[in-house]
Design an enzyme around this catalytic site. Structure first.
Site, PDB file in Angstrom:
ATOM      1  N   LEU A 208       0.879  -1.168   0.000  1.00  0.00           N
ATOM      2  CA  LEU A 208       0.000   0.000   0.000  1.00  0.00           C
ATOM      3  C   LEU A 208       0.916   1.217   0.000  1.00  0.00           C
ATOM      4  CD1 LEU A 208      -2.743  -0.865   2.662  1.00  0.00           C
ATOM      5  CD2 LEU A 208      -3.125  -0.565   0.211  1.00  0.00           C
ATOM      6  N   ASP A 209       0.634   2.201  -0.851  1.00  0.00           N
ATOM      7  CA  ASP A 209       1.519   3.363  -0.855  1.00  0.00           C
ATOM      8  C   ASP A 209       1.326   4.180   0.421  1.00  0.00           C
ATOM      9  OD1 ASP A 209      -0.567   5.343  -1.232  1.00  0.00           O
ATOM     10  OD2 ASP A 209      -0.625   4.814  -3.352  1.00  0.00           O
ATOM     11  N   ARG A 210       2.218   5.119   0.623  1.00  0.00           N
ATOM     12  CA  ARG A 210       2.254   5.867   1.886  1.00  0.00           C
ATOM     13  C   ARG A 210       0.938   6.565   2.189  1.00  0.00           C
ATOM     14  NH1 ARG A 210       4.289  11.227   3.200  1.00  0.00           N
ATOM     15  NH2 ARG A 210       4.961  11.309   5.393  1.00  0.00           N
TER      16      ARG A 210
ATOM     17  N   SER B 296      -2.047   5.635   1.308  1.00  0.00           N
ATOM     18  CA  SER B 296      -3.193   4.720   1.366  1.00  0.00           C
ATOM     19  C   SER B 296      -3.286   4.063   2.733  1.00  0.00           C
ATOM     20  CB  SER B 296      -3.089   3.663   0.267  1.00  0.00           C
ATOM     21  OG  SER B 296      -3.094   4.271  -1.010  1.00  0.00           O
TER      22      SER B 296
END
Length: 251
Positions: free
Chosen positions: A118-120, A122
């Site tokens: 998960l990106d930062r 999200s």
């Protein structure tokens, strides 16, 4: 003339893999961490220091040690974590940002690798495990495990826009498709969408929406396959039950 035995196939008939891969499969560390440890001379096989990560290894017949400590198969651990926004999914961050591993400090857990990303910016459901085979069954594209997201966007999409989102786009040479896109609820100037993917390209949903000039206000992963985030508090984690682990097993 008899054919010589290949180094990767001993007389016992069991397949042999490279030392770094064996360490990773034992759940000791990630593949990249194992490669680094071997190159640094921190790993021995039958008492001999090995510096070749690809050295064929049979974990059942050879004694492995890392930093002088014997290495055996670690107990398999599977956890679900509710990742907060602003936390990086990485063991360390060169910019000093908080990582998900800070949420696990003091828990006495073995090394665990993230199962997907998960990106930062999200939030939501993140799995971690030291079972690399199980993790691969969830992340390899050929398995097409559905992942469900709730996304707050900065507009109220009409039916034409929804149809375009369901059709997908090509961005930077990659096809960004969806399994399903539906409106969950709407406010005066925004909406919540439910987006289901069966593959996960880098920043998949954000790129899909940006292609239609839609801004993302929040992005939360709420389910992976049959496993739902549920009421797990933000920043907290729990062990998966055996039934949940089995339900997610692929391959």
């Amino acid at each position: 003339m008899p054919r010589p035995l290949r180094p990767s196939a001993p007389a016992s008939g069991r397949p042999r893999h490279g030392l770094a891969r064996v360490l990773s499969k034992l759940g000791v560390c990630s593949r990249s961490q194992a490669e680094q440890a071997v190159r640094e001379g921190r790993v021995t096989v039958d008492g001999r220091r090995i510096r070749d990560p690809e050295r064929p290894t049979d974990a059942e017949r050879e004694r492995l040690a890392l930093d002088g400590r014997p290495v055996g198969a670690a107990d398999r651990v599977y956890i679900a974590l509710n990742k907060p926004r602003g936390v990086v999914v990485s063991a360390s961050d060169e910019r000093g940002r908080d990582t998900v591993y800070g949420l696990l400090e003091g828990a006495g857990l073995p090394w665990l690798g993230p199962v997907g990303r998960l990106d930062r910016a999200s939030e939501g459901l993140l799995l971690l495990s030291n079972d690399t085979g199980w993790a691969a069954g969830l992340t390899e594209p050929k398995h097409h495990v559905d992942k469900t997201y709730h996304v707050q966007v900065d507009c109220r999409p009409d039916e034409a826009l929804m149809a375009n989102l369901r059709q997908g786009v090509v961005d930077a040479g990659e096809r960004l498709g969806t399994v399903a896109v539906n409106v969950l609820r709407e406010g005066e100037k925004y909406a919540w969408l439910e987006v289901v993917l069966d593959e996960g390209r880098n920043r998949h949903i954000r790129r899909l929406l940006a292609a239609h000039e839609i801004g993302v206000l929040r992005l939360i992963r709420v389910a992976i396959g049959p496993l739902v985030l549920g009421e797990l508090p933000k920043g907290e984690w729990r062990h998966l039950t055996p039934d949940e682990v089995h339900a997610l097993r692929r391959g």
